[in-house]
Design a protein around this motif. Structure first.
Motif, PDB file in Angstrom:
ATOM      1  N   LEU A  63       6.541   4.801   6.771  1.00 45.28           N
ATOM      2  CA  LEU A  63       6.910   4.135   7.921  1.00 45.28           C
ATOM      3  C   LEU A  63       8.192   4.659   8.371  1.00 45.28           C
ATOM      4  CD1 LEU A  63       6.518   0.624   5.764  1.00 45.28           C
ATOM      5  CD2 LEU A  63       5.117   1.178   7.832  1.00 45.28           C
ATOM      6  N   PRO A 123      -1.617   2.857  12.427  1.00 46.58           N
ATOM      7  CA  PRO A 123      -0.774   3.802  12.955  1.00 46.58           C
ATOM      8  C   PRO A 123      -0.125   3.031  14.173  1.00 46.58           C
ATOM      9  CG  PRO A 123      -2.748   4.990  12.749  1.00 46.58           C
ATOM     10  CD  PRO A 123      -3.098   3.567  12.425  1.00 46.58           C
ATOM     11  N   ALA A 161       2.407  -0.583   4.604  1.00 49.54           N
ATOM     12  CA  ALA A 161       1.964   0.834   4.967  1.00 49.54           C
ATOM     13  C   ALA A 161       0.401   0.827   4.796  1.00 49.54           C
ATOM     14  CB  ALA A 161       2.552   1.980   4.241  1.00 49.54           C
ATOM     15  N   ARG A 162      -0.099   0.106   3.771  1.00 44.75           N
ATOM     16  CA  ARG A 162      -1.754  -0.282   3.443  1.00 44.75           C
ATOM     17  C   ARG A 162      -2.368  -0.629   4.584  1.00 44.75           C
ATOM     18  NH1 ARG A 162      -0.177  -1.264  -1.773  1.00 44.75           N
ATOM     19  NH2 ARG A 162      -0.230  -3.670  -1.215  1.00 44.75           N
ATOM     20  N   ARG A 171       7.717   1.468  11.947  1.00 42.28           N
ATOM     21  CA  ARG A 171       6.314   1.624  12.323  1.00 42.28           C
ATOM     22  C   ARG A 171       5.463   2.582  11.548  1.00 42.28           C
ATOM     23  NH1 ARG A 171       5.296  -1.105  17.118  1.00 42.28           N
ATOM     24  NH2 ARG A 171       7.106  -1.809  18.310  1.00 42.28           N
ATOM     25  N   ARG A 172       4.444   2.146  11.415  1.00 41.27           N
ATOM     26  CA  ARG A 172       3.414   3.013  10.467  1.00 41.27           C
ATOM     27  C   ARG A 172       3.160   4.325  11.203  1.00 41.27           C
ATOM     28  NH1 ARG A 172       0.913   5.437   7.155  1.00 41.27           N
ATOM     29  NH2 ARG A 172      -0.999   5.004   6.377  1.00 41.27           N
ATOM     30  N   ARG A 173       3.264   5.504  10.371  1.00 37.70           N
ATOM     31  CA  ARG A 173       3.465   6.677  10.850  1.00 37.70           C
ATOM     32  C   ARG A 173       1.925   6.898  11.050  1.00 37.70           C
ATOM     33  NH1 ARG A 173       5.550   9.765   6.291  1.00 37.70           N
ATOM     34  NH2 ARG A 173       7.569   8.712   6.979  1.00 37.70           N
ATOM     35  N   LEU A 176      -1.176  -1.941   7.822  1.00 35.29           N
ATOM     36  CA  LEU A 176      -0.897  -1.592   9.105  1.00 35.29           C
ATOM     37  C   LEU A 176      -1.584  -0.517   9.887  1.00 35.29           C
ATOM     38  CD1 LEU A 176       2.971  -2.186   9.347  1.00 35.29           C
ATOM     39  CD2 LEU A 176       1.353  -3.626  10.622  1.00 35.29           C
TER      40      LEU A 176
END
Ligand SMILES: C[S@@+](CC[C@H](N)C(=O)[O-])C[C@H]1O[C@@H](n2cnc3c(N)ncnc32)[C@H](O)[C@@H]1O
Length: 202
Positions: free
Chosen positions: A182, A130, A125-126, A200-202, A128
């Motif tokens: 995510l 969006p 998450a850090r 997938r990253r929000r 990637l």
């Protein structure tokens, strides 16, 4: 005397690399940087980098012997889009890679403590953008049940080797991903009762 060959070989990686590649072709961005977490032998990343030359591949593993195996395979490959491995423990923030357009992690979360899953989610998450994908592959339980007797036996074997290891339930993994930012994007049933799971990253 010739020095020992650092290259490790996992028969399973030969078997699953093409089924996994078929999913990666579909879910990875067409170009950019891909971080592989828990690269192991390096067999996967060499195969993927050869097949997807528009992507730049960065393998990693916390284990020195694994990194030596990956490094030897990277050097042998001669591929311009494949970087030497870096030391990356999913649980240790910050990661040595600050940005990636995709993260791939094969067969790690059941052979590591749950903290490695939490670290993987937080780290992905850090780094990637969006919409950037985190792609996981491995065995999972679903709805509290193993999906096959072979996975139940594998889970028992893992827990006997280390009580902190074990086949994870997809619901728990999905909840950990959601808490990190995510969202679930895809679950694909794979040969030998494995899943490829895409967040997938929000
Ligand atoms: C079963 S091997 C899988 C290797 C390779 N991905 C494959 O499928 O052949 C598990 C890998 O997870 C790595 N690993 C264990 N704990 C980890 C952690 N906390 N962060 C990143 N990798 C870890 C190990 O070093 C090992 O290379």
């Amino acid at each position: 005397m010739t020095p020992p060959d650092p290259r490790r070989h996992a028969p399973a990686a030969e078997r699953n690399r093409d089924p996994i590649l078929a999913i990666l072709v579909r879910v990875l961005p067409p170009a950019g940087h891909v971080l592989e977490v828990a690269g192991g032998t390096g067999q996967h990343v060499v195969h993927f980098a050869a097949a997807l030359p528009a992507l730049i591949w960065q393998p990693s593993d916390p284990d020195e012997g694994a990194r030596a195996s990956i490094a030897a395979r990277v050097a042998d490959s001669g591929l311009a889009n494949l970087r030497p491995p870096v030391a990356l423990d999913a649980t240790a923030a910050p990661w040595p890679v600050e940005r990636a357009d995709a993260v791939v992690c094969i067969n790690m979360i059941h052979i590591a403590p749950w903290a490695a899953t939490l670290g993987l989610m937080a780290g992905a998450a850090r780094i990637l953008p969006p919409g950037g994908p985190l792609v996981l592959y491995g065995p999972y339980a679903r709805g509290g049940r193993h999906t096959a007797p072979s996975n139940a036996a594998f889970d028992a074997d893992l827990r006997a080797r280390n009580p902190a290891w074990g086949v994870r339930d997809l619901d728990d993994v999905t909840a950990a991903a959601a808490a990190a930012g995510l969202d679930p994007a895809d679950v694909v049933e794979m040969p030998a009762n494995n899943l490829t799971v895409v967040f997938r990253r929000r």
